[in-house]
Design a protein around this motif. Structure first.
Motif, mmCIF file in Angstrom:
data_model
loop_
_atom_site.group_PDB
_atom_site.id
_atom_site.type_symbol
_atom_site.label_atom_id
_atom_site.label_comp_id
_atom_site.label_asym_id
_atom_site.label_seq_id
_atom_site.Cartn_x
_atom_site.Cartn_y
_atom_site.Cartn_z
ATOM 1 N N ALA A 41 4.457 16.534 17.013
ATOM 2 C CA ALA A 41 5.632 15.663 16.990
ATOM 3 C C ALA A 41 5.731 15.017 15.612
ATOM 4 O O ALA A 41 4.720 14.676 15.013
ATOM 5 C CB ALA A 41 5.502 14.581 18.057
ATOM 6 N N LYS A 42 6.951 14.877 15.146
ATOM 7 C CA LYS A 42 7.129 14.300 13.814
ATOM 8 C C LYS A 42 6.861 12.801 13.863
ATOM 9 O O LYS A 42 7.271 12.119 14.802
ATOM 10 C CB LYS A 42 8.554 14.553 13.340
ATOM 11 C CG LYS A 42 8.808 16.011 13.021
ATOM 12 C CD LYS A 42 10.278 16.213 12.717
ATOM 13 C CE LYS A 42 10.587 17.662 12.428
ATOM 14 N NZ LYS A 42 12.047 17.883 12.412
ATOM 15 N N LEU A 43 6.183 12.307 12.837
ATOM 16 C CA LEU A 43 5.862 10.892 12.785
ATOM 17 C C LEU A 43 6.859 10.138 11.909
ATOM 18 O O LEU A 43 7.352 10.668 10.914
ATOM 19 C CB LEU A 43 4.456 10.688 12.223
ATOM 20 C CG LEU A 43 3.307 11.246 13.075
ATOM 21 C CD1 LEU A 43 1.986 11.089 12.335
ATOM 22 C CD2 LEU A 43 3.245 10.541 14.419
ATOM 23 N N VAL A 44 7.112 8.884 12.315
ATOM 24 C CA VAL A 44 7.954 8.003 11.504
ATOM 25 C C VAL A 44 7.181 7.637 10.236
ATOM 26 O O VAL A 44 5.985 7.351 10.296
ATOM 27 C CB VAL A 44 8.296 6.725 12.302
ATOM 28 C CG1 VAL A 44 8.978 5.680 11.417
ATOM 29 C CG2 VAL A 44 9.192 7.074 13.488
ATOM 30 N N GLY A 45 7.852 7.663 9.104
ATOM 31 C CA GLY A 45 7.222 7.255 7.845
ATOM 32 C C GLY A 45 7.401 5.758 7.610
ATOM 33 O O GLY A 45 8.367 5.159 8.114
ATOM 34 N N VAL B 237 -0.542 8.665 9.767
ATOM 35 C CA VAL B 237 0.843 8.191 9.608
ATOM 36 C C VAL B 237 1.161 8.182 8.119
ATOM 37 O O VAL B 237 0.376 7.676 7.322
ATOM 38 C CB VAL B 237 0.996 6.751 10.160
ATOM 39 C CG1 VAL B 237 2.419 6.250 9.940
ATOM 40 C CG2 VAL B 237 0.632 6.710 11.618
ATOM 41 N N PRO B 238 2.300 8.768 7.740
ATOM 42 C CA PRO B 238 2.651 8.707 6.317
ATOM 43 C C PRO B 238 3.065 7.283 5.931
ATOM 44 O O PRO B 238 4.055 6.761 6.443
ATOM 45 C CB PRO B 238 3.814 9.693 6.177
ATOM 46 C CG PRO B 238 4.319 9.945 7.553
ATOM 47 C CD PRO B 238 3.265 9.539 8.541
ATOM 48 N N ALA C 279 8.986 6.679 -2.789
ATOM 49 C CA ALA C 279 8.086 6.416 -1.668
ATOM 50 C C ALA C 279 8.725 6.877 -0.359
ATOM 51 O O ALA C 279 8.067 7.511 0.481
ATOM 52 C CB ALA C 279 7.751 4.920 -1.605
ATOM 53 N N ALA C 280 10.013 6.584 -0.201
ATOM 54 C CA ALA C 280 10.696 6.967 1.039
ATOM 55 C C ALA C 280 10.750 8.485 1.182
ATOM 56 O O ALA C 280 10.516 9.030 2.264
ATOM 57 C CB ALA C 280 12.108 6.367 1.067
ATOM 58 N N ALA C 281 11.026 9.172 0.084
ATOM 59 C CA ALA C 281 11.072 10.641 0.137
ATOM 60 C C ALA C 281 9.690 11.204 0.502
ATOM 61 O O ALA C 281 9.582 12.176 1.240
ATOM 62 C CB ALA C 281 11.538 11.193 -1.214
ATOM 63 N N SER C 282 8.636 10.548 -0.002
ATOM 64 C CA SER C 282 7.281 11.085 0.204
ATOM 65 C C SER C 282 6.788 10.920 1.646
ATOM 66 O O SER C 282 5.891 11.632 2.063
ATOM 67 C CB SER C 282 6.293 10.420 -0.763
ATOM 68 O OG SER C 282 5.963 9.119 -0.320
ATOM 69 N N VAL C 283 7.349 9.982 2.404
ATOM 70 C CA VAL C 283 6.871 9.773 3.783
ATOM 71 C C VAL C 283 7.855 10.315 4.828
ATOM 72 O O VAL C 283 7.619 10.189 6.032
ATOM 73 C CB VAL C 283 6.592 8.281 4.092
ATOM 74 C CG1 VAL C 283 5.515 7.734 3.161
ATOM 75 C CG2 VAL C 283 7.864 7.442 4.012
ATOM 76 N N ASP C 284 8.951 10.896 4.375
ATOM 77 C CA ASP C 284 9.967 11.382 5.314
ATOM 78 C C ASP C 284 9.519 12.696 5.962
ATOM 79 O O ASP C 284 9.380 13.717 5.295
ATOM 80 C CB ASP C 284 11.287 11.584 4.554
ATOM 81 C CG ASP C 284 12.391 12.081 5.470
ATOM 82 O OD1 ASP C 284 12.296 11.858 6.694
ATOM 83 O OD2 ASP C 284 13.359 12.689 4.957
#
Lengths: 199, 136
Positions: free
Chosen positions: B4-8, B36-37, B59-64
């Protein structure tokens, strides 16, 4: 009618006056802020001029949207997103017309000021840039000169106010007696309209 | 773990050290079972105190991971810059959201909740709930 060259001159004139007044803006920001307003805006507007030269947007709306985006990216303090939003929303409201009328600019600038109020949550009387911008937009229907006078008057009138937004608001009553640096730089931005029109 | 995809999670502070340390603390307290990213976006690009739109976007792009990104910010220009970037439309990943929460406690609640595979709404709610935790 106001063409792309007018809007380039507006940004150039504002960058020059921010450069000239940077020390004063930072000095105003020392007792009630974190003493970086002048240097932050100087960095931002220097970057605006560089990017306008490099990317050469050719409509009033595109110039202001690019300038606003650059301020958000480079200022580093709260004035970045606030001025950035002001210019970007104003530019967006102007659309992609090659020339715009003064009334159109007044309307667009009002949309920009509304967006700033929404972003920062400030209202007139809170001792912020809004205290210079709202009277300026109200007077813009008369002339650029009237808008400049209204902005300068609005900035001076922040001195007796108690800050209700931003870092200065932590000072409570101790913020009274100092002219707001954001309102002061807003008056420089509005004065830039007169300079752009005179050239 | 399921795939399952995790929220960043993005942590925006005026200080690079604060952002990095809170990220480290939150990850340590989440138990470490699920990665968790989490990305800090602190200070300016020049390493000074302040806020950088570029660092926030990166940072947002890296945890998406496609499940949304919860952005927590400390105050002033950090909050305003995130809001301005969200208003721009294309600067942050789709599904990025500024979460109204206390910075340290909210970050821990967000990371712990995201580690369970919870969706963005649940992560946001958990982070916001941290406001109600009284210490005295």
């Amino acid at each position: 009618m106001l063409d792309a060259d007018f809007f380039r001159r507006w940004m150039t004139a504002t960058a020059a006056s921010v450069d000239r007044e940077a020390e004063r803006l930072t000095a105003l920001d020392s007792p009630i802020g974190d003493a970086d307003h002048g240097s932050n805006l100087q960095r931002g507007f220097t970057a605006v001029i560089a990017t306008l030269e490099k990317e050469a947007p050719d409509t009033p709306g595109a110039i202001l949207m690019l300038a606003g985006r650059q301020l958000i990216s480079t200022v580093g303090g709260a004035s970045g997103p606030l001025y950035g939003t002001l210019l970007r929303r104003t530019g967006k409201a102007l659309g992609d017309a090659a020339e715009v009328g003064e009334e159109q600019l007044a309307e667009a600038l009002r949309a920009g000021v509304d967006a700033v109020m929404q972003l920062g949550g400030a209202a007139p009387g809170d001792k912020t840039m809004i205290d210079a911008l709202v009277p300026a937009v109200d007077a813009l229907g008369d002339s650029f000169g009237a808008a400049r006078a209204a902005a300068e008057q609005g900035a001076l009138a922040t001195t007796p106010l108690q800050a209700r937004k931003g870092r200065a608001s932590y000072l409570g009553e101790r913020s009274i007696g100092h002219q707001d640096p954001g309102a002061t730089s807003s008056a420089l931005l509005i004065a830039g309209l007169v300079e752009a029109a005179d050239e | 773990m399921s795939d399952a995809k995790l929220v960043g999670i993005v942590l925006v502070s005026h200080s690079a050290q604060v952002a990095a340390s809170v990220a480290e603390l939150a990850k340590a307290l989440s138990g470490g079972g699920t990665a968790v990213p989490v990305a800090p976006a602190g200070g300016t690009e020049g390493g000074e105190l302040g806020t950088s739109a570029e660092l926030i976007s990166a940072a947002a792009a890296s945890v998406d991971r496609g499940a949304g990104v919860a952005v927590l910010a400390d105050l002033g220009s950090a909050v305003l810059t995130v809001k301005a970037l969200l208003a721009e439309g294309d600067e942050l990943p789709t599904g990025a959201r500024l979460v109204d929460a206390p910075f340290v406690e909210g970050a821990i609640a967000a990371v712990v909740t995201a580690a369970t595979g919870a969706d963005l709404d649940a992560v946001e709610a958990a982070a916001g709930e941290a406001y109600t935790y009284r210490k005295v």
